[in-house]
Scaffold this motif. Structure first.
Motif, mmCIF file in Angstrom:
data_model
loop_
_atom_site.group_PDB
_atom_site.id
_atom_site.type_symbol
_atom_site.label_atom_id
_atom_site.label_comp_id
_atom_site.label_asym_id
_atom_site.label_seq_id
_atom_site.Cartn_x
_atom_site.Cartn_y
_atom_site.Cartn_z
ATOM 1 N N SER A 166 0.831 -1.198 0.000
ATOM 2 C CA SER A 166 0.000 0.000 0.000
ATOM 3 C C SER A 166 0.870 1.254 0.000
ATOM 4 C CB SER A 166 -0.922 -0.008 1.224
ATOM 5 O OG SER A 166 -1.682 1.176 1.290
ATOM 6 N N ASP A 169 2.178 1.733 -3.445
ATOM 7 C CA ASP A 169 1.149 2.264 -4.336
ATOM 8 C C ASP A 169 0.997 3.766 -4.138
ATOM 9 O OD1 ASP A 169 0.791 -0.261 -5.304
ATOM 10 O OD2 ASP A 169 -0.928 -0.731 -4.002
ATOM 11 N N ARG A 170 0.995 4.192 -2.896
ATOM 12 C CA ARG A 170 0.863 5.626 -2.635
ATOM 13 C C ARG A 170 2.037 6.407 -3.213
ATOM 14 N NH1 ARG A 170 -1.203 5.761 3.693
ATOM 15 N NH2 ARG A 170 -3.193 4.661 3.342
ATOM 16 N N ASN A 173 1.570 6.633 -6.890
ATOM 17 C CA ASN A 173 0.556 7.610 -7.290
ATOM 18 C C ASN A 173 1.109 9.030 -7.206
ATOM 19 O OD1 ASN A 173 -1.316 5.594 -7.726
ATOM 20 N ND2 ASN A 173 -2.124 5.665 -5.624
#
Length: 206
Positions: A166, A169-170, A173
């Protein structure tokens, strides 16, 4: 004077200087005359010994003169060759050390130290100490290897965890938004206040 003394005088490079060198060396020939004769010697034997003693003392004086002449000749040769006193000192030290190494005392001491070293290395206590140190080193290496493997495995588990994914992923992004903002212009970048392109209170826009 015997033939040995004559040969030395003939071979000396400073034969003419022998008569002038060390002529002041005293030779006391009266000591033997003042010494009482040893019991059991006849007068003829005593006289023969005294004559031989005088001859030996005369040879010693001659040898000293020859040695002094040789030393002067040696110093002259060194001066002509440009050899300094330091070079002579080095040669003397090297020669002295060589003499020490070949001396009986040095050889015996080296042999004795070698025997002691062999006895120590062959003793049970020395062998046990070596084995203990070897085992300790092996255990330390194994422990370090185990710790390294555990750390690597822990890092692998962290990378495969949902929290780490996670977080990746952040980060991905954010990188995508930054890259897209650079392509479209700085006006599309998100404002730190979350209000789009509105300026912060108290600040005038450029």
């Amino acid at each position: 004077m015997d033939s040995a003394g004559q040969d030395i005088n003939l071979n000396s490079p400073n034969k003419g200087l022998l008569s002038d060198s060390m002529t002041d060396v005293p030779v006391d020939t009266t000591v033997a005359a003042q010494t009482p004769a040893v019991e059991g010697l006849t007068e003829a034997e005593e006289e023969e010994l005294r004559a031989e003693l005088a001859k030996v003392e005369e040879e010693i004086v001659t040898l000293r003169q020859v040695l002094a002449a040789k030393e002067r000749h040696c110093a002259e040769l060194k001066r002509k060759l440009g050899l300094s006193a330091l070079e002579g000192l080095k040669q003397n030290l090297s020669r002295s050390w060589h003499d020490v190494q070949v001396s009986n005392a040095y050889v015996k001491t080296s042999e004795k130290l070698g025997e002691w070293n062999e006895k120590v290395t062959q003793s049970d206590l020395y062998k046990k100490t070596q084995e203990t140190l070897s085992q300790a080193g092996q255990k330390t290496s194994a422990a370090l290897s185990t710790v390294g493997s555990a750390i690597s495995r822990k890092l692998g588990d962290m990378r495969n965890s949902a929290t780490f994914k996670s977080f990746e992923d952040r980060v991905g992004n954010i990188k995508s938004k930054v890259a897209g903002g650079r392509e479209n212009g700085t006006e599309n970048l998100p404002s730190p206040t979350g209000s789009g392109a509105k300026p912060l209170p108290g600040h005038t826009p450029f």
